[in-house]
Design a protein around this motif. Structure first.
Motif, PDB file in Angstrom:
ATOM      1  N   HIS A  98     -23.499  50.734   1.083  1.00  0.00           N
ATOM      2  CA  HIS A  98     -22.082  50.616   1.447  1.00  0.00           C
ATOM      3  C   HIS A  98     -21.793  51.470   2.689  1.00  0.00           C
ATOM      4  CE1 HIS A  98     -17.778  50.125   1.115  1.00  0.00           C
ATOM      5  NE2 HIS A  98     -17.621  51.428   1.045  1.00  0.00           N
ATOM      6  N   LEU A  99     -22.280  52.709   2.695  1.00  0.00           N
ATOM      7  CA  LEU A  99     -22.078  53.582   3.855  1.00  0.00           C
ATOM      8  C   LEU A  99     -22.744  53.004   5.101  1.00  0.00           C
ATOM      9  CD1 LEU A  99     -22.549  57.147   2.325  1.00  0.00           C
ATOM     10  CD2 LEU A  99     -20.425  56.101   3.128  1.00  0.00           C
ATOM     11  N   ALA A 100     -23.938  52.460   4.939  1.00  0.00           N
ATOM     12  CA  ALA A 100     -24.639  51.860   6.081  1.00  0.00           C
ATOM     13  C   ALA A 100     -23.822  50.708   6.657  1.00  0.00           C
ATOM     14  CB  ALA A 100     -26.019  51.377   5.656  1.00  0.00           C
ATOM     15  N   THR A 101     -23.227  49.891   5.813  1.00  0.00           N
ATOM     16  CA  THR A 101     -22.402  48.771   6.260  1.00  0.00           C
ATOM     17  C   THR A 101     -21.158  49.261   6.990  1.00  0.00           C
ATOM     18  OG1 THR A 101     -23.189  47.450   4.395  1.00  0.00           O
ATOM     19  CG2 THR A 101     -21.192  46.685   5.485  1.00  0.00           C
ATOM     20  N   VAL A 102     -20.518  50.301   6.451  1.00  0.00           N
ATOM     21  CA  VAL A 102     -19.320  50.883   7.080  1.00  0.00           C
ATOM     22  C   VAL A 102     -19.667  51.433   8.463  1.00  0.00           C
ATOM     23  CG1 VAL A 102     -17.660  52.790   6.912  1.00  0.00           C
ATOM     24  CG2 VAL A 102     -18.121  51.362   4.910  1.00  0.00           C
ATOM     25  N   LEU A 103     -20.767  52.159   8.560  1.00  0.00           N
ATOM     26  CA  LEU A 103     -21.186  52.742   9.836  1.00  0.00           C
ATOM     27  C   LEU A 103     -21.566  51.652  10.836  1.00  0.00           C
ATOM     28  CD1 LEU A 103     -23.279  55.645   8.325  1.00  0.00           C
ATOM     29  CD2 LEU A 103     -21.175  55.917   9.656  1.00  0.00           C
ATOM     30  N   LEU A 104     -22.300  50.655  10.385  1.00  0.00           N
ATOM     31  CA  LEU A 104     -22.710  49.559  11.259  1.00  0.00           C
ATOM     32  C   LEU A 104     -21.500  48.800  11.800  1.00  0.00           C
ATOM     33  CD1 LEU A 104     -25.251  48.203  12.410  1.00  0.00           C
ATOM     34  CD2 LEU A 104     -25.173  46.637  10.465  1.00  0.00           C
TER      35      LEU A 104
END
Length: 118
Positions: A98-104
């Motif tokens: 989820h964090l990776a998606t938000v950052l991306l």
């Protein structure tokens, strides 16, 4: 070691948030912590330091996080605010995918294996 200029800065609340995000991010990114609150003198230092950088705000989806977000919207009007899903409440407990998606979504390069963990 060379001293590289980093033009992207992510502001998070705590050390556990910083450590979690640091592992996900693939590009040079400075991550600074508020440790829950921020003094006026520290805020003044940050304003000067961050004036020529791309600033991203990633705080918890709780009352304390929203208070910080409101302050940062006033002091850093050009900062990009990143939001985790409210059901996770805290950056530190949000799943890495989820964090990776938000950052991306904010054009911050992440290690692809974190996107595949979902």
């Amino acid at each position: 070691m060379k001293d590289l200029y980093v033009d992207k800065v992510l502001i998070v609340e705590g050390k556990s948030d910083k450590n979690k995000v640091k592992n996900i991010v693939k590009e040079p990114l400075e991550i600074i912590c508020t440790n829950g609150t921020i003094s006026h003198s520290k805020l003044d230092e940050w304003i000067e330091f961050l004036e020529d950088k791309d600033v991203y705000i990633l705080v918890d989806a709780d009352e304390a996080g929203e208070k910080l977000r409101k302050l940062f919207k006033r002091e850093f009007p050009n900062a990009e605010h990143l939001y985790i899903d409210r059901m996770y409440r805290e950056v530190a407990t949000a799943p890495v995918h989820h964090l990776a998606t938000v950052l991306l979504s904010a054009n911050i390069d992440v290690h692809t294996e974190y996107l595949e963990m979902g």
